[in-house]
Design an enzyme around this catalytic site. Structure first.
Site, PDB file in Angstrom:
ATOM      1  N   SER A 263       0.896  -1.167   0.023  1.00 31.60           N
ATOM      2  CA  SER A 263      -0.014  -0.016  -0.095  1.00 31.60           C
ATOM      3  C   SER A 263       1.093   1.184  -0.086  1.00 31.60           C
ATOM      4  O   SER A 263       2.341   1.049  -0.006  1.00 31.60           O
ATOM      5  CB  SER A 263      -0.854   0.001   1.218  1.00 31.60           C
ATOM      6  OG  SER A 263      -0.086   0.303   2.198  1.00 31.60           O
ATOM      7  N   LYS A 264       0.278   2.336  -0.272  1.00 30.75           N
ATOM      8  CA  LYS A 264       0.841   3.729  -0.050  1.00 30.75           C
ATOM      9  C   LYS A 264       1.912   3.640   1.235  1.00 30.75           C
ATOM     10  O   LYS A 264       3.119   4.081   0.997  1.00 30.75           O
ATOM     11  CB  LYS A 264       0.075   4.742  -0.055  1.00 30.75           C
ATOM     12  CG  LYS A 264       0.643   6.277  -0.092  1.00 30.75           C
ATOM     13  CD  LYS A 264       0.462   6.796  -1.421  1.00 30.75           C
ATOM     14  CE  LYS A 264       1.308   8.129  -1.225  1.00 30.75           C
ATOM     15  NZ  LYS A 264       1.780   8.590  -2.716  1.00 30.75           N
ATOM     16  N   ARG A 265       1.382   3.355   2.405  1.00 27.16           N
ATOM     17  CA  ARG A 265       2.304   3.436   3.301  1.00 27.16           C
ATOM     18  C   ARG A 265       3.315   2.528   3.393  1.00 27.16           C
ATOM     19  O   ARG A 265       4.314   2.648   3.966  1.00 27.16           O
ATOM     20  CB  ARG A 265       1.296   3.083   4.735  1.00 27.16           C
ATOM     21  CG  ARG A 265       1.743   3.444   5.899  1.00 27.16           C
ATOM     22  CD  ARG A 265       0.544   3.293   7.279  1.00 27.16           C
ATOM     23  NE  ARG A 265       0.281   2.065   7.026  1.00 27.16           N
ATOM     24  CZ  ARG A 265       0.896   1.045   7.412  1.00 27.16           C
ATOM     25  NH1 ARG A 265       2.230   0.866   8.108  1.00 27.16           N
ATOM     26  NH2 ARG A 265       0.351  -0.254   7.304  1.00 27.16           N
ATOM     27  N   THR A 266       3.184   1.473   2.753  1.00 27.32           N
ATOM     28  CA  THR A 266       4.547   0.291   2.865  1.00 27.32           C
ATOM     29  C   THR A 266       5.198   0.496   1.652  1.00 27.32           C
ATOM     30  O   THR A 266       5.863  -0.483   1.328  1.00 27.32           O
ATOM     31  CB  THR A 266       3.725  -0.991   3.039  1.00 27.32           C
ATOM     32  OG1 THR A 266       2.850  -1.202   2.100  1.00 27.32           O
ATOM     33  CG2 THR A 266       3.296  -1.178   4.286  1.00 27.32           C
ATOM     34  N   GLU A 273       8.126   9.413  -7.551  1.00 29.43           N
ATOM     35  CA  GLU A 273       8.215   9.853  -5.952  1.00 29.43           C
ATOM     36  C   GLU A 273       9.659   9.297  -5.821  1.00 29.43           C
ATOM     37  O   GLU A 273      10.388   9.895  -4.975  1.00 29.43           O
ATOM     38  CB  GLU A 273       7.479   9.411  -5.146  1.00 29.43           C
ATOM     39  CG  GLU A 273       6.075  10.399  -5.154  1.00 29.43           C
ATOM     40  CD  GLU A 273       5.052  10.024  -4.207  1.00 29.43           C
ATOM     41  OE1 GLU A 273       5.438   9.729  -3.095  1.00 29.43           O
ATOM     42  OE2 GLU A 273       3.847  10.260  -4.513  1.00 29.43           O
TER      43      GLU A 273
END
Ligand code: GLU
Length: 493
Positions: A263-266, A273
């Protein structure tokens, strides 16, 4: 010329994520390994999920990574937009419609009366569970209008008709082989009358994907495992057309450290980016290639040529890979450490703190040499180097939160700093002489380095970390070092 032809076929429904980059890279490596052709095709027929800036971002990311296709909608030399490889452009030629209508003529597909909205309602109706849409259900939707190309009716495959005409499919199901996962088979009864051409005139992913893989003579389809469930539909179409299906390879999923889908967080961010944070494209690719593949040894850092030489499908895993951002940082750091200062200097040009603007090249290279060892990615540069260019304000917390220094009274701290100042005043400020002076100072004061050197480092940098003290002081120079110690002394009162 090898007949290996692979393709990366992104849908511009958002950014290019790292999972997509890994897929592209495997396709690229496999084609290169076999002297084959790597194709870039845009699958943009889902107009509802189309993100206009997605296309440009995919190209930008692939360009940054150096994953240039041999054929495709973008190639850096030559024309930038090659519409042959863009499905929405191919659609305009009537290609998909023509192929689908062939099936209608053969009685293997039909214009369906049901609108997408009615279909959803119908599907949700509990009476139709489990739900497999069939032509026999059409009667309920007949509105008296005649279906046809102008009537905005989708074209669906007629699986019941296929069952009566293709006995081997009726008897054995749709069977296919995955090069790393083995054999799959789906009974026809599980495959609904799926849509080939939508009511907006665009082909579905499933249909356009097969038509194009055939037309573009793709030999190997290497893609994410989320497409396993669609593959029997694809194979069914190959059977109906009598086309030879490509070989299929479905890659292992990538999970975060929490064991869940990335996910974005992981770590699953827009690939660009990583560029903007100052990762090296070759390091990112090296990191990604190992998420699902290894060469059978414990080697981890590979040049791109080594990867091309070594890449093979039989070393791909099927179990989920784990995306560990720390591993990526380690990989990137090791690539950074391999660079010459001049090469590194060129690459970090956009990442210096503003305060470095006035500094000359020689000084910046000296500073860069001091932080190269610990730099994980370029956007860390301002934090690691700002104090080399500007006097930072005294930060009390650096002492009050320091494990050893917080135990000393300000009198003791002042006393130590005074001694340091006197000793440094006598130094020629070469690294060697500074090292000597600092060691003498340890003896003279009877202090541990963790106390004495930390205090000098804090006074002269006002930063939580710095390169080796003697190196930092030598780079800062005598005047600046001493005046900063003076400032700290005043601050201690
Ligand atoms: N267009 C699909 C995607 O965006 C690619 C599927 C495939 O490679 O067959 O992921």
């Amino acid at each position: 010329m090898s007949s290996v032809r692979t393709r990366f076929a992104p849908s511009p429904t958002g950014f290019l994520h790292v999972g997509g980059v890994r897929t592209a890279f495997y396709n690229y490596l496999f084609a290169q390994h076999h002297g084959g052709t790597f194709i870039l095709r845009l699958e943009d027929t889902d107009r509802e999920r189309f993100v206009p800036e997605g296309v440009g971002q995919i190209v930008e990311a692939l360009d940054w990574l150096g994953l240039e296709p041999n054929e495709g909608f973008w190639i850096s030399q030559g024309q930038h937009k090659n519409i042959e490889y863009i499905q929405s452009e191919r659609q305009k030629t009537g290609l998909y419609q023509k192929v689908a209508e062939q099936l209608v003529e053969q009685g293997l597909a039909y214009y369906s009366y049901v609108t997408p909205e009615r279909y959803q309602e119908y599907k949700q109706d509990a009476a139709h569970q489990p739900f497999v849409y069939r032509k026999s259900m059409e009667a309920e939707f007949h509105d008296g209008k005649s279906p046809g190309p102008e009537g905005e009716y989708p074209i669906r495959l007629d699986v019941e008709a296929i069952r009566t005409e293709f006995h081997h499919l009726a008897d054995n199901g749709v069977a296919w082989h995955d090069e790393i996962r083995g054999d799959f088979v789906d009974n026809l009864s599980l495959i609904e009358d799926f849509i080939l051409i939508k009511s907006d005139g665009f082909p579905t992913y499933n249909f356009a994907n097969v038509v194009d893989d055939h037309e573009m003579q793709i030999s190997h389809v290497i893609r994410g495992d989320e497409f396993i469930s669609s593959t029997s539909k694809h194979v069914l179409l190959y059977e109906l057309f009598g086309w030879q299906a490509p070989k299929f390879v479905h890659l292992p999923p990538i999970n975060g450290l929490d064991g869940k889908k990335l996910s974005k967080r992981t770590g699953d961010t827009n690939t660009l980016e990583y560029r903007d944070k100052g990762y090296l494209p070759e390091a990112l690719l090296n990191f990604l290639v190992l998420l699902g593949w290894n060469d059978g040894s414990t080697q981890e850092v590979f040049s791109q040529q080594e990867l091309i030489d070594k890449f093979s499908l039989d070393r791909l895993n099927t179990s989920p890979a784990v995306f560990d951002p720390k591993r990526l940082d380690w990989m990137n750091g090791s690539y950074i450490r391999e660079l010459s200062i001049d090469a590194l200097y060129k690459k970090v040009a956009d990442f210096w703190p503003d305060e470095a603007q006035a500094a000359d090249d020689a000084y910046k290279k000296q500073v860069l040499g001091l932080v190269q060892e610990r730099l994980k990615y370029f956007s860390e540069l301002p934090e690691l180097t700002r104090f080399f260019f500007v006097d930072l304000p005294v930060d009390d917390s650096l002492i009050s939160e320091h494990k050893q220094l917080k135990k000393l009274s300000s009198g003791e701290l002042r006393d130590l700093l005074e001694k340091a100042k006197a000793s440094l005043e006598a130094s020629s400020f070469t690294t060697d002489d500074l090292t000597q002076k600092l060691n003498d100072l340890l003896e003279q004061t009877g202090q541990k380095p963790a106390v004495l050197f930390s205090l000098i480092r804090i006074a002269t940098t006002q930063a939580p970390a710095s390169p080796a003290l003697a190196d930092s002081l030598a780079a800062l120079g005598k005047d600046r070092s001493l005046s900063r110690i003076e400032t700290q002394l005043k601050h201690l009162g």
